[in-house]
Design a protein around this motif. Structure first.
Motif, mmCIF file in Angstrom:
data_model
loop_
_atom_site.group_PDB
_atom_site.id
_atom_site.type_symbol
_atom_site.label_atom_id
_atom_site.label_comp_id
_atom_site.label_asym_id
_atom_site.label_seq_id
_atom_site.Cartn_x
_atom_site.Cartn_y
_atom_site.Cartn_z
ATOM 1 N N ASP A 115 44.016 -16.719 -13.578
ATOM 2 C CA ASP A 115 44.927 -16.653 -12.427
ATOM 3 C C ASP A 115 46.260 -16.023 -12.836
ATOM 4 O O ASP A 115 46.816 -15.190 -12.110
ATOM 5 N N ASP A 116 46.775 -16.434 -14.005
ATOM 6 C CA ASP A 116 48.034 -15.863 -14.504
ATOM 7 C C ASP A 116 47.891 -14.366 -14.746
ATOM 8 O O ASP A 116 48.792 -13.584 -14.403
ATOM 9 N N ALA A 117 46.761 -13.969 -15.328
ATOM 10 C CA ALA A 117 46.526 -12.543 -15.584
ATOM 11 C C ALA A 117 46.449 -11.771 -14.274
ATOM 12 O O ALA A 117 46.956 -10.642 -14.177
ATOM 13 N N LYS A 120 49.901 -11.101 -13.110
ATOM 14 C CA LYS A 120 50.594 -10.090 -13.923
ATOM 15 C C LYS A 120 50.119 -8.674 -13.595
ATOM 16 O O LYS A 120 50.885 -7.715 -13.786
ATOM 17 N N VAL A 121 48.893 -8.544 -13.141
ATOM 18 C CA VAL A 121 48.374 -7.212 -12.811
ATOM 19 C C VAL A 121 48.247 -7.038 -11.298
ATOM 20 O O VAL A 121 47.376 -6.305 -10.827
ATOM 21 N N ALA A 122 49.113 -7.693 -10.565
ATOM 22 C CA ALA A 122 49.057 -7.639 -9.097
ATOM 23 C C ALA A 122 49.192 -6.209 -8.571
ATOM 24 O O ALA A 122 48.693 -5.896 -7.485
ATOM 25 N N HIS A 123 49.856 -5.341 -9.334
ATOM 26 C CA HIS A 123 50.007 -3.945 -8.905
ATOM 27 C C HIS A 123 48.664 -3.194 -8.953
ATOM 28 O O HIS A 123 48.524 -2.152 -8.341
ATOM 29 N N LEU A 127 41.745 -5.081 -9.629
ATOM 30 C CA LEU A 127 41.618 -5.882 -10.846
ATOM 31 C C LEU A 127 42.111 -7.308 -10.601
ATOM 32 O O LEU A 127 41.453 -8.284 -11.003
ATOM 33 N N ALA A 128 43.223 -7.445 -9.912
ATOM 34 C CA ALA A 128 43.760 -8.774 -9.620
ATOM 35 C C ALA A 128 42.791 -9.574 -8.749
ATOM 36 O O ALA A 128 42.538 -10.757 -9.008
ATOM 37 N N ALA A 129 42.225 -8.931 -7.739
ATOM 38 C CA ALA A 129 41.287 -9.612 -6.851
ATOM 39 C C ALA A 129 40.026 -10.032 -7.625
ATOM 40 O O ALA A 129 39.496 -11.136 -7.426
ATOM 41 N N THR A 130 39.572 -9.183 -8.536
ATOM 42 C CA THR A 130 38.387 -9.504 -9.333
ATOM 43 C C THR A 130 38.651 -10.693 -10.247
ATOM 44 O O THR A 130 37.816 -11.600 -10.372
#
Length: 141
Positions: A115-117, A120-123, A127-130
């Motif tokens: 979840d933290d990762a 951090k890669v919300a942009h 990848l964030a959704a995965t």
């Protein structure tokens, strides 16, 4: 249930039973004449339209040995069934059970780090959704 009784009344059933008994005789002969460790890994299937006795081998090693050993017994097999003109060996592996899939379990700390990762890669939205989907699917209900 007495199948023999029914087969007297039903000609197609009678022919099937006779055919099955003939294949059992052929299988018995092969089982008797071949080494036990080899005969346990092959089976008589049928006599095809070309007059070939079809024998299934469970693996390549057995198929190779059968191709060397069975032609020696062709005349004896022909005495058991005059329709046999030759022998054909086909590979038919035995169905092996599928290996168990190991279900991985992640600790709560590991799932929180996913979840933290993701944050951090919300942009990188995909990848964030995965990462979030991965963590949410593995959380215990």
């Amino acid at each position: 249930m007495n199948i023999q009784h029914w087969s007297r009344q039903n000609r197609p059933l009678q022919r099937l039973l006779q055919q099955q008994q003939q294949w059992q005789r052929l299988q018995g002969y092969i089982s008797q004449k071949l080494p036990r460790n080899l005969s346990a890994h092959c089976s008589v299937v049928c006599i095809n339209d070309q007059g070939l006795l079809v024998v299934f081998a469970h693996n390549h090693l057995v198929a190779g040995r059968l191709k060397m050993l069975l032609p020696v017994h062709l005349t004896a097999l022909q005495q058991l069934d005059s329709n046999i003109r030759g022998i054909e060996i086909k590979l038919r592996p035995v169905n092996q059970p599928k290996p168990k899939q190991i279900q991985r379990q992640f600790s709560t700390e590991a799932l929180n780090s996913f979840d933290d990762a993701a944050e951090k890669v919300a942009h990188h939205t995909e990848l964030a959704a995965t990462l979030q989907r991965f963590a949410s699917r593995r959380r215990k209900p």
